[in-house]
Scaffold this motif. Structure first.
Motif, mmCIF file in Angstrom:
data_model
loop_
_atom_site.group_PDB
_atom_site.id
_atom_site.type_symbol
_atom_site.label_atom_id
_atom_site.label_comp_id
_atom_site.label_asym_id
_atom_site.label_seq_id
_atom_site.Cartn_x
_atom_site.Cartn_y
_atom_site.Cartn_z
ATOM 1 N N ALA A 62 0.736 -1.099 -0.081
ATOM 2 C CA ALA A 62 -0.136 -0.078 -0.088
ATOM 3 C C ALA A 62 0.902 1.294 -0.084
ATOM 4 C CB ALA A 62 -0.989 0.057 1.144
ATOM 5 N N ILE A 63 2.009 1.190 0.611
ATOM 6 C CA ILE A 63 2.715 2.558 0.968
ATOM 7 C C ILE A 63 3.477 2.909 -0.296
ATOM 8 C CG2 ILE A 63 4.633 3.568 2.097
ATOM 9 C CD1 ILE A 63 3.775 2.253 4.785
ATOM 10 N N TYR A 106 -3.254 0.054 -5.592
ATOM 11 C CA TYR A 106 -3.578 1.453 -5.229
ATOM 12 C C TYR A 106 -5.016 1.466 -4.230
ATOM 13 C CZ TYR A 106 -0.522 4.390 -7.797
ATOM 14 O OH TYR A 106 0.553 5.093 -8.460
ATOM 15 N N ARG A 109 -4.024 1.286 -0.681
ATOM 16 C CA ARG A 109 -3.753 2.250 -0.215
ATOM 17 C C ARG A 109 -5.288 3.030 0.319
ATOM 18 N NH1 ARG A 109 0.970 5.019 -1.894
ATOM 19 N NH2 ARG A 109 0.169 7.006 -1.443
ATOM 20 N N LYS A 113 -5.775 3.427 4.246
ATOM 21 C CA LYS A 113 -6.178 4.991 5.014
ATOM 22 C C LYS A 113 -7.177 4.645 5.782
ATOM 23 C CE LYS A 113 -7.472 9.387 3.431
ATOM 24 N NZ LYS A 113 -7.566 10.466 2.379
#
Length: 312
Positions: A62-63, A106, A109, A113
């Motif tokens: 994710a990062i 993506y 991510r 979050k």
């Protein structure tokens, strides 16, 4: 050092009969042994190691998605639409020719979050409210319990449907729903732990010395309550990720063209007969993330919870 120590020339001793510096050294050594034992228990737990690896992969993918993804998530390649897995598109493409693997990375991510912000805010808020309920007056405890039970009475999906009907779907709305529905469980755990400490000798001693509510909560209750909540948070992350994916799948969360695991599954479901790899590729990271955090949370519980057999 008391008078007898001065007269005999001996170093001061504590209640155990050991000199002060030796007693402190023994306490530090005992704490270090306990930490080493807990680390050993975790490292010998295959579920914990498997969960840790999966969680690290989730965070890393994710990062570093902008550097790992082979394409931009919304780059169109219409001639290659609905193509199967190839060396050029390892997880195939969707109905607009977008690379599925890039969109999955993506989408991680978005999941990270939602999970990081949602769980963190819910944990901190629930911790504070739970400690206040456990240590505060009876009427305040009853009032907060009523609020917790009222919030928990609403199913997450039903609450989401009602809220979206008024405000419209958005990422911020998903966050708000996750936070509001997660606070009561953290608050209840914190309240139960606080009640078990309320009549402890060190709490009563601090109160007799005039310590205020803030000092009691921050310096004495919180260090003893936050541990179980961290374990609960680790096990709650997959729930939050699944809620976000479910709401996005229903069109109530993240909206296209933003990449999300839920929207990828929704788009794949519409063309499942022609391109089943979209559903498979979109479901695999959701399954692995859920297994990873579940295994990690159970391993931490076994190691740090003295009531569990593996942690003894």
């Amino acid at each position: 050092m008391n008078r007898s120590d001065l007269e005999t020339g001996l170093p001061p001793v504590d209640a155990s009969g050991l000199p002060d510096h030796l007693a402190e050294s023994e306490l530090r050594e005992s704490a270090a042994r306990e930490r080493r034992e807990k680390l050993r228990l975790f490292l010998t737990n295959w579920q914990g190691l498997t969960g840790l690896i999966l969680v690290v992969l989730f965070f890393a993918s994710a990062i570093f998605a902008p550097w790992i993804a082979p394409y931009e998530p919304n780059t169109l390649d219409v001639p290659s639409r609905l193509s199967g897995p190839t060396w050029e598109h390892l997880a195939g493409t969707d109905q607009l020719g977008r690379d599925t693997l890039s969109r999955i990375l993506y989408g991680g991510r978005v999941a990270l979050k939602i999970a990081a912000i949602g769980v963190s805010v819910a944990l901190v808020t629930g911790l504070i409210l739970g400690m206040i309920a456990g240590l505060g007056p009876r009427w305040l405890d009853s009032l907060l319990l009523l609020v917790f039970d009222t919030v928990r009475a609403f199913p997450t999906i039903v609450l989401a449907l009602a809220t979206v009907a008024l405000t419209g779907p958005s990422l911020g709305m998903v966050l708000a729903i996750v936070i509001v529905t997660s606070i009561p469980q953290y608050a209840r755990v914190a309240r139960t732990s606080t009640l078990s400490l309320k009549n402890s000798e060190f709490i009563l001693a601090e109160r007799s010395l005039g310590a205020g509510m803030t000092r009691l909560l921050m310096h004495h209750v919180m260090p003893n309550v936050v541990g179980p909540l961290m374990i609960l948070a680790a096990m709650d992350v997959p729930v939050v990720v699944t809620v976000e994916a479910g709401l996005s799948f229903l069109g109530l969360g993240v909206l296209p063209p933003t990449a999300s695991w839920g929207t990828i599954l929704n788009e794949g479901y519409l063309v499942i007969r022609d391109a089943p790899w979209m559903v498979i590729a979109g479901g695999i990271p959701l399954i692995l993330t859920t297994l990873g955090f579940t295994f990690l949370g159970e391993a931490l519980r076994d190691v740090f919870d003295p009531r569990m057999g593996k942690g003894r």
